[in-house]
Write an enzyme that holds these catalytic residues in place. Structure first.
Site, PDB file in Angstrom:
ATOM      1  N   TYR A 155       0.866  -1.178   0.000  1.00  0.00           N
ATOM      2  CA  TYR A 155       0.000   0.000   0.000  1.00  0.00           C
ATOM      3  C   TYR A 155       0.896   1.220   0.000  1.00  0.00           C
ATOM      4  CZ  TYR A 155      -3.370   3.483   1.730  1.00  0.00           C
ATOM      5  OH  TYR A 155      -4.159   4.592   1.882  1.00  0.00           O
ATOM      6  N   ASP A 257       9.428   3.241   0.173  1.00  0.00           N
ATOM      7  CA  ASP A 257       8.308   3.763   0.938  1.00  0.00           C
ATOM      8  C   ASP A 257       8.528   3.359   2.395  1.00  0.00           C
ATOM      9  OD1 ASP A 257       5.972   4.273   2.264  1.00  0.00           O
ATOM     10  OD2 ASP A 257       4.660   3.620   0.630  1.00  0.00           O
ATOM     11  N   LYS A 285       4.865   8.183   9.194  1.00  0.00           N
ATOM     12  CA  LYS A 285       4.312   7.899  10.522  1.00  0.00           C
ATOM     13  C   LYS A 285       5.325   8.072  11.645  1.00  0.00           C
ATOM     14  CE  LYS A 285       0.856   4.930   8.475  1.00  0.00           C
ATOM     15  NZ  LYS A 285      -0.170   3.934   8.661  1.00  0.00           N
TER      16      LYS A 285
HETATM   17  C1  PLP Z   1       3.630   1.970   3.366  1.00  0.00           C
HETATM   18  C2  PLP Z   1       2.634   3.085   3.319  1.00  0.00           C
HETATM   19  N1  PLP Z   1       2.743   4.038   2.398  1.00  0.00           N
HETATM   20  C3  PLP Z   1       1.885   5.072   2.329  1.00  0.00           C
HETATM   21  C4  PLP Z   1       0.838   5.175   3.200  1.00  0.00           C
HETATM   22  C5  PLP Z   1      -0.104   6.339   3.132  1.00  0.00           C
HETATM   23  O1  PLP Z   1       0.163   7.214   4.178  1.00  0.00           O
HETATM   24  P1  PLP Z   1      -0.969   8.225   4.690  1.00  0.00           P
HETATM   25  O2  PLP Z   1      -2.025   7.409   5.342  1.00  0.00           O
HETATM   26  O3  PLP Z   1      -0.228   9.131   5.637  1.00  0.00           O
HETATM   27  O4  PLP Z   1      -1.458   8.950   3.491  1.00  0.00           O
HETATM   28  C6  PLP Z   1       0.677   4.194   4.190  1.00  0.00           C
HETATM   29  C7  PLP Z   1      -0.425   4.275   5.161  1.00  0.00           C
HETATM   30  O5  PLP Z   1      -0.693   3.402   5.921  1.00  0.00           O
HETATM   31  C8  PLP Z   1       1.585   3.117   4.235  1.00  0.00           C
HETATM   32  O6  PLP Z   1       1.456   2.131   5.137  1.00  0.00           O
END
Ligand code: PLP
Length: 449
Positions: A155, A257, A285
């Site tokens: 994701y 990511d 996060k």
């Molecule tokens: C690996 C990863 N990338 C991107 C995102 C998206 O981040 P946001 O919820 O701050 O938009 C998430 C969200 O859980 C994530 O787990």
């Protein structure tokens, strides 16, 4: 009390009532998919009264040891004093949004760059979704190529360009080695998927073949260094190294990511822990101590496109006072000597303890993770990618496990594809209580299989 007012035998009547009311005004009753009934929070999510440190209390007064931790951002637990105070001071004494820079932003950039060796320069964003969107755009502009390799089961936020093949029905998602792009739902503009190549993760041969065949059209390989959105799946030994070699050889941007892993698996994130240097990275996060802030950074020659304005990276709220104050304070705290060692020690105790409890109970289950990030797989076979998880993981047993743990005051997400997060506020006593609960739940589960 009716069944609808109980979850896992606990009185949740207050949550039930609030959910019913919320559904009248909020579609689905919640403000994000991960909190929705269709993500596992059935018959309704718990409504929160408050959180403090490693604990969370719901509106019915039930108290839990919290391993949900907001799905990752609460690295210091709830209401971390230093970060909270920094935000309060900033907004009371200085303001929130100026549409002009502050000196605090450069101080924060310096801290991020000092922490993560692959980052020469960094731009702030508000969310992980934004950071990924900007980073993929930047990679395309830099390479003058259009395609992005993206792995099934990961994701990367909910923007149109990447919200594909997160958890598709595998009978509709093409062959194992050559998945087709499956939209997360309707509403995606037609043709976006032509710029995506979906691959199974942890398969170096497929990656090499794809890059050999299409390398000249590939702008970036986008990956989580540890797969955190199909439970927790570690990279096979050598896989990320091969990815690094192949991308370097073909002028492809390696984009990590680290929205979940960044500043969680160590100051330098998963890349520091695993010893791989990507070209671009996104963080979210881990850097805000629970406040919304994200960052995108990497090689100076790529970031130069942002410097000249060639690639526009904008946002009314980027680097707002709350975000910058929170991240500056969070990074200061994360730089405390010994902090990650302690966090790892508590986390390792939990991971090893859970593994032992499940093994001792004779359950077909094991724990996968690294540092303060982990998940239990109820499976007999090894899981190395999304389709392994779909085929081998027993979701029903996970649900029973989740209910059992919740009934004993231990909270994590009901979905087997989420994770347990540990914070610096979790103590050895929290772990001991969690393991005592797990022992009872595992025994009950063993009796039922
Ligand atoms: C690996 C990863 N990338 C991107 C995102 C998206 O981040 P946001 O919820 O701050 O938009 C998430 C969200 O859980 C994530 O787990």
């Amino acid at each position: 009390m009716s069944n609808t007012q109980l979850i896992a035998g606990i009185n949740t009547a207050g949550s039930a009532k609030l959910f019913e009311a919320a559904c009248r005004t909020i579609p689905g009753g919640v403000n994000s998919t991960a909190r929705a009934t269709w993500s596992g929070w059935t018959p309704y999510p718990l409504f929160v009264k408050d959180g403090k440190g490693s604990h969370l209390t719901d509106v019915d007064g039930n108290e839990y040891i919290d391993y949900l931790l907001g799905l990752g951002p609460m690295i210091f637990g709830h209401r971390p004093p230093r970060v909270t105070q920094a935000v309060v001071d900033f907004i009371q004494q200085r303001g929130t949004v100026f549409a002009l820079p502050t000196a605090d932003e450069a101080r924060l950039a310096e801290k991020i760059i000092a922490a993560v060796p692959s980052v020469d320069q960094v731009r702030l964003c508000n969310t992980g979704t934004e950071a990924v969107l900007y980073a993929t755009r930047l990679a395309r502009a830099f390479t003058k190529r259009s395609k992005i390799i993206r792995f099934e089961g990961m994701y990367h936020g909910f923007s149109d360009g990447v919200y594909w093949s997160k958890h598709p029905a595998i009978d509709k998602a093409g062959p194992d080695k050559h998945p087709i792009a499956v939209a997360q739902g309707p509403g995606m503009p037609k043709g976006v998927e032509e710029n995506l190549i979906i691959l199974p993760w942890n398969d170096a041969d497929v990656l090499a073949d794809t890059i050999k065949r299409e390398g000249d059209n590939i702008a970036a390989v986008l990956t989580e260094p540890v797969m955190c959105n199909t439970g927790c799946i570690l990279p096979k030994p050598g896989y990320l190294e091969t990815m690094r070699e192949l991308t370097s050889k073909h002028g492809i941007v390696l984009l990590f990511d680290e929205v979940i892993t960044g500043f969680r698996l160590g100051l330098a994130g998963a890349q520091g822990r695993l010893g791989i240097k990507p070209d671009l990275s996104v963080f979210a996060k881990g850097i805000g101590g629970g406040f919304p802030v994200a960052a995108m950074g990497g090689r100076a020659d790529i970031m130069a496109l942002v410097a000249t304005g060639k690639v526009s990276v904008a946002g009314t709220y980027t680097a707002n006072g709350i975000a910058v104050a929170a991240a500056n304070a969070a990074l200061d705290e994360l730089n405390t000597p010994g902090l990650y060692q302690k966090l790892d020690a508590v986390s390792d105790e939990l991971r090893a303890g859970l593994g032992k409890v499940l093994r001792d109970a004779g359950l077909p289950a094991y724990v996968v993770g690294v540092g303060p990030l982990m998940q239990v797989w109820f499976a007999k076979d090894e899981i190395h990618n999304y389709r392994d998880a779909e085929r081998h993981a027993d979701q029903h047993m996970f649900r029973t496990w989740w209910e059992g743990m919740l009934s004993k005051g231990v909270l994590f997400h009901p979905g087997a594809y989420e994770n347990l997060f540990v914070s610096t506020a979790h103590t050895h006593a929290d772990v001991a209580a969690t393991l005592a609960a797990a022992k009872q739940v595992a025994a009950e589960l063993a009796r039922s299989v």
